[in-house]
Design an enzyme around this catalytic site. Structure first.
Site, short mmCIF file in Angstrom:
data_model
loop_
_atom_site.label_atom_id
_atom_site.label_comp_id
_atom_site.label_asym_id
_atom_site.label_seq_id
_atom_site.Cartn_x
_atom_site.Cartn_y
_atom_site.Cartn_z
N THR A 190 1.03 -1.16 -0.12
CA THR A 190 -0.02 0.01 0.02
C THR A 190 1.00 1.03 0.12
O THR A 190 1.61 1.45 0.98
CB THR A 190 -1.00 0.07 1.33
OG1 THR A 190 -1.54 -0.96 1.23
CG2 THR A 190 -1.85 1.34 1.30
N SER B 82 5.26 1.02 12.31
CA SER B 82 4.56 1.87 11.58
C SER B 82 5.07 2.65 10.65
O SER B 82 6.06 3.17 10.96
CB SER B 82 3.63 2.40 12.59
OG SER B 82 2.84 3.59 12.05
N LYS B 83 4.22 2.85 9.29
CA LYS B 83 4.75 3.81 8.43
C LYS B 83 4.71 5.20 8.95
O LYS B 83 5.37 6.22 8.77
CB LYS B 83 4.03 3.50 7.18
CG LYS B 83 4.35 2.64 6.25
CD LYS B 83 3.60 2.51 5.13
CE LYS B 83 3.76 1.11 4.40
NZ LYS B 83 2.83 1.04 3.04
N ARG B 84 3.40 5.54 9.78
CA ARG B 84 3.27 6.55 10.36
C ARG B 84 4.28 7.07 11.29
O ARG B 84 4.54 8.28 11.13
CB ARG B 84 1.76 6.87 10.94
CG ARG B 84 1.54 8.25 11.44
CD ARG B 84 0.12 8.02 12.02
NE ARG B 84 -0.85 7.54 11.15
CZ ARG B 84 -2.01 7.37 11.34
NH1 ARG B 84 -2.66 7.34 12.53
NH2 ARG B 84 -3.07 7.01 10.28
#
Length: 318
Positions: A11, A250-252
């Protein structure tokens, strides 16, 4: 047996982190060790969360690590387009087939309403849908549609049994452990469950390798494969790589993102550390991805989630 066809299905919502790379490496090694073919598909269903810039970065990052692919991405291929945001008409046709079977219905419940209810939850944290809108009359549907557009849900029933090739036998009663699930959101965005099944079926994917957090969604997907008369792939789920405090990466939060790692480490340094976490090396030493193909063994891949060792990747500041 036919050719093994695997896939990368990221994604593009941010830079890949170590957990993403860990799954990608194992998926790549599994297919390459069988002499198979790999497809790169960008799962950019939600336009609010994804961007073409991140999709391009995914390709650059995979190429940097030596994780090549045979079809998809900017290479294209016969089953394209390879971005889900461009496959809406195809998903609509699949949805129409399910509707023609009498298996779908409009749902006007909001996520907030469902989470506020004291209903049980699925293994991946979503509330089990209680069937609130399943038997609405045409008059009730028309009235509710004046207030907000509906989502589309699939009537789910039966017990799904399958064997994950890494975690063994699995079983899920769809009605009691999942409930009717969404195929298209109220805003018109198609749901992951429908899109991934439709795409893997159309692209001839025979092996799905991904994180253990998606194991509980496999029964829903197998239900869809069977309803749509699509060949079912082999599922192989892998453990998650966790931060030292137990959080999922996490990408965030940019947890050990490849953007930072590339400033300090060579590709073979990163691959060697990931291969050690995956049980394929006795110690975290530099190695090119292609050198791991002849020695890859699924039985060496751990089943328990992996806590990132404290000094495996030191400060990523240059």
């Amino acid at each position: 047996m036919g050719e093994t066809v695997g896939r990368f299905a990221p994604t593009p919502s941010g830079r890949m982190h170590l957990g993403n790379l860990f799954s990608c490496l194992i998926a790549w090694l599994s297919v390459r060790s069988q002499g198979g073919r790999i497809i790169l598909r960008q799962e950019d269903l939600d336009p609010q969360r994804t961007s073409p810039a991140f999709a391009a970065q995914v390709e650059e990052d995979l190429a940097f690590l030596g994780l090549d692919w045979d079809e998809g991405g900017t290479k294209g291929g016969p089953a394209g387009p390879y971005r889900q945001s461009r496959r809406g008409d195809f998903y609509e046709s699949c949805l129409n087939r399910l509707a023609a079977m009498g298996l779908t219905y409009p749902c006007f419940c909001s996520r907030a309403e469902l989470h506020a209810a004291s209903a049980p939850h699925t293994a991946d944290g979503d509330p089990i849908y209680p069937g609130t809108c399943r038997n609405l009359s045409p008059q009730e549907i028309e009235k509710k549609a004046q207030a907000r557009p509906p989502a589309v849900r699939l009537k789910a029933s039966g017990k799904i049994l399958f064997t994950d090739r890494h975690y063994g036998p699995q079983a899920q009663d769809l009605a009691t452990e999942c409930g009717d699930f969404i195929l298209r959101r109220w805003d018109g965005v198609f749901a992951y469950q429908l899109a991934v099944v439709a795409d893997d079926g159309a692209m001839g994917v025979t092996e799905v390798v991904r994180g253990r957090d998606l194991l509980s969604s496999a029964p829903r997907q197998l239900y869809l494969y069977r309803l749509l008369a699509l060949p079912e792939p082999v599922f192989r789920h892998v453990p998650l790589v966790l931060a030292r405090d137990g959080r999922r990466l996490s990408k965030r939060e940019q947890d050990v993102s490849l953007d930072r790692l590339k400033k300090r480490y060579r590709a073979q340094d990163i691959i060697g550390r990931l291969a050690w976490l995956a049980g394929q090396l006795d110690r975290p030493e530099p190695v090119a991805a292609k050198e791991l193909i002849p020695v890859f063994r699924w039985e060496k891949v751990p089943k328990e989630d992996i806590f990132l060792p404290e000094r495996l990747f030191e400060s990523t500041q240059p």
